[in-house]
Motif scaffolding. Sequence first.
Motif, PDB file in Angstrom:
ATOM      1  N   CYS A 230     -28.692  -9.343 -12.763  1.00  0.00           N
ATOM      2  CA  CYS A 230     -28.071  -9.420 -11.436  1.00  0.00           C
ATOM      3  C   CYS A 230     -26.554  -9.381 -11.520  1.00  0.00           C
ATOM      4  O   CYS A 230     -25.865  -9.875 -10.636  1.00  0.00           O
ATOM      5  N   GLU A 231     -26.020  -8.802 -12.599  1.00  0.00           N
ATOM      6  CA  GLU A 231     -24.572  -8.749 -12.769  1.00  0.00           C
ATOM      7  C   GLU A 231     -23.886  -8.028 -11.613  1.00  0.00           C
ATOM      8  O   GLU A 231     -22.817  -8.441 -11.163  1.00  0.00           O
ATOM      9  N   GLY A 270     -28.413 -12.540 -21.628  1.00  0.00           N
ATOM     10  CA  GLY A 270     -27.789 -13.730 -22.186  1.00  0.00           C
ATOM     11  C   GLY A 270     -27.858 -14.885 -21.213  1.00  0.00           C
ATOM     12  O   GLY A 270     -28.195 -14.717 -20.035  1.00  0.00           O
ATOM     13  N   TYR A 271     -27.532 -16.058 -21.706  1.00  0.00           N
ATOM     14  CA  TYR A 271     -27.508 -17.252 -20.856  1.00  0.00           C
ATOM     15  C   TYR A 271     -26.158 -17.317 -20.151  1.00  0.00           C
ATOM     16  O   TYR A 271     -25.264 -18.082 -20.513  1.00  0.00           O
ATOM     17  N   ASN A 272     -26.008 -16.456 -19.135  1.00  0.00           N
ATOM     18  CA  ASN A 272     -24.765 -16.359 -18.382  1.00  0.00           C
ATOM     19  C   ASN A 272     -25.045 -15.757 -17.007  1.00  0.00           C
ATOM     20  O   ASN A 272     -26.208 -15.532 -16.645  1.00  0.00           O
ATOM     21  N   GLU A 273     -23.986 -15.477 -16.263  1.00  0.00           N
ATOM     22  CA  GLU A 273     -24.132 -15.013 -14.883  1.00  0.00           C
ATOM     23  C   GLU A 273     -24.844 -13.680 -14.761  1.00  0.00           C
ATOM     24  O   GLU A 273     -25.400 -13.357 -13.706  1.00  0.00           O
ATOM     25  N   LYS A 274     -24.845 -12.875 -15.826  1.00  0.00           N
ATOM     26  CA  LYS A 274     -25.509 -11.568 -15.745  1.00  0.00           C
ATOM     27  C   LYS A 274     -27.000 -11.721 -15.477  1.00  0.00           C
ATOM     28  O   LYS A 274     -27.627 -10.824 -14.912  1.00  0.00           O
ATOM     29  N   LEU A 275     -27.564 -12.845 -15.887  1.00  0.00           N
ATOM     30  CA  LEU A 275     -28.979 -13.117 -15.635  1.00  0.00           C
ATOM     31  C   LEU A 275     -29.166 -14.304 -14.686  1.00  0.00           C
ATOM     32  O   LEU A 275     -30.254 -14.862 -14.595  1.00  0.00           O
ATOM     33  N   GLY A 276     -28.102 -14.688 -13.994  1.00  0.00           N
ATOM     34  CA  GLY A 276     -28.217 -15.744 -13.001  1.00  0.00           C
ATOM     35  C   GLY A 276     -28.167 -17.152 -13.546  1.00  0.00           C
ATOM     36  O   GLY A 276     -28.526 -18.108 -12.834  1.00  0.00           O
ATOM     37  N   PHE A 277     -27.714 -17.338 -14.785  1.00  0.00           N
ATOM     38  CA  PHE A 277     -27.584 -18.679 -15.350  1.00  0.00           C
ATOM     39  C   PHE A 277     -26.167 -19.193 -15.108  1.00  0.00           C
ATOM     40  O   PHE A 277     -25.204 -18.639 -15.630  1.00  0.00           O
TER      41      PHE A 277
END
Length: 423
Positions: A230-231, A270-277
């Motif tokens: 969802c980047e 990754g565990y970041n905003e690109k996957l909504g984390f």
Amino acid sequence: MLFTILPAAVLFAPLVKAHVAPFHPSMWCFNGISGDDINAEEAVNPLYQLPFSSYWMHANTGCLDHPPDDGQFLELPAGGSFTVEVASNRAMTSWSYGGANAGLWPDGQDHDDYDGDHTTCITVPNLHAENRSMAAGTAFAISYTSDISQVTQDNLVVFTVAAQTPWYRETTYDVPADMPACPDGGCICAWGWVPNHCGIPNMYMHPYRCKVTGATATTAIGTPQAAQWCEDNSADCVTGPKKFIVMNQNEGNTISLAGYQLNGQEKSAGYNEKLGFAAGAQNDIFTGSSSSSGSSSSGSSGSSSSGSSDSSSPSGSSSSFTGSPSSGDDSSSSSSSDSSSDSNSDASAPAATTSYADNTTSTTPSPTPTTSTTTTTSTPAATPSPVACRRRRRRDESGLMQRDDIPDRRSLLSHRRHAASSW
């Protein structure tokens, strides 16, 4: 004859290119597969193109036969935080050699130049990043069971994310305030990392026995969903509890990506905003019914750096994961023909000076996880061919892989011989 006693840091010089993982007495293989290895390093081995039975809970290392000692827990203070030591080898932490080799960085060395505008892939230690802004983020997930063989993709939920990690040795994670108590024998936690380029697109997973301290809430963590890309559109982000990321394995992948991310590189989960984390405590995971967990939250809510003496914990068990994901799960989206693990080689380490008890029993349950897979494509950019991908990785100017970074095939076959590679 004169004998020279070398400092431990010198003896570990060949290990500096190793990958990294958190070291703590609550982990499986804290003492290595030998049971008394203060230079243990099995936890840092990467996972790539493996079957579920090999990658899940890092089973391919043999560590499931070497659980933490009774009473050792990674303590998770509800509403607080805990700190672990991320290193390339236990020798580089405060848990070995009296902390003589522990420094700011995971390899115990000085790397002042990394904190600036560094523009080449950092391989010493191997952080799979050019600089801190590119560190993909790491996470801990939790399963409310005391039996590691019962942990599945449907009951392991990411509860905290440390943004722009791995980076320094000491890494802190925030715990949601509403975390319910674990069963009397504790919970099972897993650390995860999916790097953002700079080498083979592998993943990392390692288990720990954990427990929530100071818990007052009773609402259970909900059933997790697979995160999706969802980047470029936050509306596509999955909300609520999310699964541990599995990517580029032979089965059970929770996501398969094609196309390019906003910086022009191939998409990387990754565990970041690109996957909504979001960074920090994952406070949207409590969607279940009232929890019926035990009272393991009643211990100290102090730092996780010291193990608990809670005697209610059962002995760890030797477990095997022979189940396989459902037929609808994605097979690896990578077309690379590289070996399943970019293992490396290391020099002989000093003899261990401390011995720990190893408690093993045998259990046989073999969970069969069900996995929902998210496949994301990007247009109009087309997915490069496998040959083009490999060629691009080998171009010196790409910064993703140098020709002399490629480990020999023999080193790829050994989990213990991982340090010579610079993946």
